[in-house]
Design a protein around this motif. Structure first.
Motif, PDB file in Angstrom:
ATOM      1  N   THR A 182      -1.686   5.622 -10.921  1.00 56.86           N
ATOM      2  CA  THR A 182      -2.570   5.048 -11.945  1.00 56.86           C
ATOM      3  C   THR A 182      -2.011   3.773 -12.557  1.00 56.86           C
ATOM      4  O   THR A 182      -2.747   2.947 -13.090  1.00 56.86           O
ATOM      5  CB  THR A 182      -2.803   6.072 -13.074  1.00 56.86           C
ATOM      6  OG1 THR A 182      -1.528   6.491 -13.583  1.00 56.86           O
ATOM      7  CG2 THR A 182      -3.549   7.284 -12.545  1.00 56.86           C
ATOM      8  N   HIS A 206      -3.192  -4.121  -9.676  1.00 55.96           N
ATOM      9  CA  HIS A 206      -4.447  -4.339  -8.973  1.00 55.96           C
ATOM     10  C   HIS A 206      -4.577  -5.820  -8.600  1.00 55.96           C
ATOM     11  O   HIS A 206      -4.008  -6.666  -9.237  1.00 55.96           O
ATOM     12  CB  HIS A 206      -5.639  -3.932  -9.857  1.00 55.96           C
ATOM     13  CG  HIS A 206      -5.626  -2.468 -10.166  1.00 55.96           C
ATOM     14  ND1 HIS A 206      -5.979  -1.496  -9.256  1.00 55.96           N
ATOM     15  CD2 HIS A 206      -5.287  -1.808 -11.325  1.00 55.96           C
ATOM     16  CE1 HIS A 206      -5.888  -0.306  -9.828  1.00 55.96           C
ATOM     17  NE2 HIS A 206      -5.461  -0.463 -11.053  1.00 55.96           N
ATOM     18  N   ARG A 232       0.838  -1.193   0.000  1.00 60.20           N
ATOM     19  CA  ARG A 232       0.000   0.000   0.000  1.00 60.20           C
ATOM     20  C   ARG A 232       0.876   1.247   0.000  1.00 60.20           C
ATOM     21  O   ARG A 232       1.983   1.244   0.554  1.00 60.20           O
ATOM     22  CB  ARG A 232      -0.891   0.008   1.239  1.00 60.20           C
ATOM     23  CG  ARG A 232      -1.967  -1.060   1.257  1.00 60.20           C
ATOM     24  CD  ARG A 232      -2.583  -1.151   2.649  1.00 60.20           C
ATOM     25  NE  ARG A 232      -1.601  -1.596   3.625  1.00 60.20           N
ATOM     26  CZ  ARG A 232      -1.753  -1.487   4.945  1.00 60.20           C
ATOM     27  NH1 ARG A 232      -2.844  -0.938   5.437  1.00 60.20           N
ATOM     28  NH2 ARG A 232      -0.814  -1.924   5.759  1.00 60.20           N
ATOM     29  N   PRO A 233       0.398   2.334  -0.588  1.00 62.41           N
ATOM     30  CA  PRO A 233       1.139   3.595  -0.507  1.00 62.41           C
ATOM     31  C   PRO A 233       1.168   4.094   0.929  1.00 62.41           C
ATOM     32  O   PRO A 233       0.375   3.646   1.777  1.00 62.41           O
ATOM     33  CB  PRO A 233       0.326   4.535  -1.414  1.00 62.41           C
ATOM     34  CG  PRO A 233      -1.031   3.941  -1.468  1.00 62.41           C
ATOM     35  CD  PRO A 233      -0.844   2.457  -1.362  1.00 62.41           C
ATOM     36  N   VAL A 260      -3.153   6.360  -4.880  1.00 58.82           N
ATOM     37  CA  VAL A 260      -2.631   5.191  -5.582  1.00 58.82           C
ATOM     38  C   VAL A 260      -2.245   5.576  -6.995  1.00 58.82           C
ATOM     39  O   VAL A 260      -3.061   6.134  -7.730  1.00 58.82           O
ATOM     40  CB  VAL A 260      -3.680   4.071  -5.622  1.00 58.82           C
ATOM     41  CG1 VAL A 260      -3.136   2.849  -6.361  1.00 58.82           C
ATOM     42  CG2 VAL A 260      -4.119   3.691  -4.200  1.00 58.82           C
ATOM     43  N   GLY A 308       3.309   9.131   0.029  1.00 60.46           N
ATOM     44  CA  GLY A 308       2.434   9.577  -1.044  1.00 60.46           C
ATOM     45  C   GLY A 308       1.483  10.674  -0.651  1.00 60.46           C
ATOM     46  O   GLY A 308       0.952  11.389  -1.505  1.00 60.46           O
ATOM     47  N   VAL A 346      -6.537   1.560   2.349  1.00 62.14           N
ATOM     48  CA  VAL A 346      -5.863   2.055   1.150  1.00 62.14           C
ATOM     49  C   VAL A 346      -4.375   2.269   1.383  1.00 62.14           C
ATOM     50  O   VAL A 346      -3.556   2.015   0.497  1.00 62.14           O
ATOM     51  CB  VAL A 346      -6.503   3.377   0.674  1.00 62.14           C
ATOM     52  CG1 VAL A 346      -5.845   3.882  -0.606  1.00 62.14           C
ATOM     53  CG2 VAL A 346      -8.009   3.212   0.479  1.00 62.14           C
ATOM     54  N   ALA A 347      -4.005   2.748   2.574  1.00 58.21           N
ATOM     55  CA  ALA A 347      -2.640   3.211   2.801  1.00 58.21           C
ATOM     56  C   ALA A 347      -2.033   2.613   4.056  1.00 58.21           C
ATOM     57  O   ALA A 347      -2.729   2.136   4.956  1.00 58.21           O
ATOM     58  CB  ALA A 347      -2.630   4.731   2.909  1.00 58.21           C
ATOM     59  N   ALA A 380      -0.397   1.478 -10.809  1.00 61.28           N
ATOM     60  CA  ALA A 380      -0.177   0.494  -9.760  1.00 61.28           C
ATOM     61  C   ALA A 380      -0.899  -0.799 -10.115  1.00 61.28           C
ATOM     62  O   ALA A 380      -1.982  -0.777 -10.681  1.00 61.28           O
ATOM     63  CB  ALA A 380      -0.687   1.024  -8.410  1.00 61.28           C
ATOM     64  N   ARG A 431      -8.090   6.302  -2.959  1.00 59.47           N
ATOM     65  CA  ARG A 431      -7.801   5.425  -4.093  1.00 59.47           C
ATOM     66  C   ARG A 431      -7.621   6.226  -5.382  1.00 59.47           C
ATOM     67  O   ARG A 431      -6.780   5.893  -6.214  1.00 59.47           O
ATOM     68  CB  ARG A 431      -8.917   4.403  -4.254  1.00 59.47           C
ATOM     69  CG  ARG A 431      -8.938   3.336  -3.169  1.00 59.47           C
ATOM     70  CD  ARG A 431      -9.876   2.208  -3.505  1.00 59.47           C
ATOM     71  NE  ARG A 431      -9.837   1.173  -2.465  1.00 59.47           N
ATOM     72  CZ  ARG A 431     -10.712   1.073  -1.479  1.00 59.47           C
ATOM     73  NH1 ARG A 431     -11.728   1.938  -1.416  1.00 59.47           N
ATOM     74  NH2 ARG A 431     -10.601   0.119  -0.572  1.00 59.47           N
TER      75      ARG A 431
END
Length: 310
Positions: free
Chosen positions: A306, A310, A22-23, A304, A126, A54-55, A308, A300
């Motif tokens: 573009t 999935h 995750r970022p 994140v 990030g 998400v992070a 990255a 997101r």
């Protein structure tokens, strides 16, 4: 300066070797609290869980030990040590009530160093998440990077910020950031050209007395200790009237927050802010399901990359 991670001490899940990481979000605590306090605030409110969908969260302590006690609520709920990012001091001789942030330069150096350290490790930060004074700091860092100022142009770009109970910076040293989008009446005040005194008076910090812990986890309100200011003051800091910054920002604002008007000023400094409103005070709030979804969708979409996996 050690940065604590929400992932520290956890066993890697099955398949972690192939799962994309995750970022990272750098989390900045409120005034006279700490990285550990913010981690607890986020977890108690449920926001930590939403963010961690998400992070990965890293928590940083301010460079200055607290110059006084936090509010009784904070003292009852959390253990020291406590830290602050700066001390807001008002010039008693200034008719316009100039506020200076003592210690802010050391804070800027610490944030730059942490962003460089993270980038060198191959895990750049990030985005930023901050509460109260930490949210003011996060907004300032985003503005400085967008303006290519104060060395923040030399670190990987911060993609977004989540600002909880934040506010517009009041120190006129940063007034140039808002030039071209301001009127002549400032929230931070100007300065008196006749002021020659080096004495200072106490000034209310960028935090307020808030409801008890049952409605959220508060941050402190108090007054700054007296200490000299360093003249002359920079240009007047004023309130943005037109959006200035294009960096993606998400703002959490409480209808019962005594500082909400300054939070609204910060919102107006960004071109396309996502604003999530709640009925609590100056706290890390509990959001409803739809608001949490909006927050994770915001991260997101902006945090994140573009490309990255999935």
């Amino acid at each position: 300066m050690h940065v604590t991670s929400a992932a520290e001490g956890r066993a890697p899940p099955t398949g972690a070797a192939t799962a994309p990481r995750r970022p990272r979000l750098l989390a900045l605590h409120g005034w006279r609290t700490s990285a550990a306090v913010l981690a607890q605030q986020l977890q108690r409110s449920g926001l930590g869980t939403a963010l961690e969908e998400v992070a990965e969260l890293d928590y940083l302590n301010g460079p200055h030990p607290a110059r006084g006690p936090p509010t009784p609520d904070v003292q009852r709920a959390f253990q020291p040590p406590f830290f602050e990012w700066w001390d807001a001091v008002q010039d008693a001789a200034s008719v316009a009530k100039v506020v200076r942030y003592e210690g802010v330069q050391e804070t800027m150096s610490l944030i730059r160093a942490e962003l460089h350290r993270a980038a060198a490790s191959g895990r750049p930060v990030g985005g930023l998440v901050g509460f109260s004074q930490g949210a003011m700091l996060a907004g300032l860092v985003m503005a400085l990077q967008e303006r290519s100022q104060a060395g923040f142009q030399d670190v990987p770009p911060l993609r977004c910020a989540v600002l909880i109970g934040g506010g517009l910076i009041r120190d006129p040293a940063f007034g140039y950031l808002y030039a071209g989008g301001c009127d002549n009446g400032g929230s931070g005040g100007g300065h008196s050209s006749s002021s020659s005194s080096s004495s200072s008076s106490t000034v209310a910090q960028d935090a307020a007395q808030v409801p008890p812990l049952s409605t959220g986890v508060p941050v402190a309100s108090a007054t700054a200790t007296q200490r000299p200011l360093t003249p002359p003051p920079p240009p007047q800091l004023t309130q943005p009237q037109t959006p200035l910054f294009s960096s993606p920002s998400c703002h959490l604002i409480g209808s019962a927050d005594l500082l909400r008007h300054n939070s609204e000023k910060l919102v107006r400094a960004f071109r396309q802010p996502l604003v999530l409103r709640h009925d609590q005070g100056h706290v890390v709030p509990r959001l409803n399901w739809e608001q949490r979804r909006q927050l994770t969708d915001f991260l997101r979409a902006n945090l994140v990359p573009t490309n990255a996996p999935h």
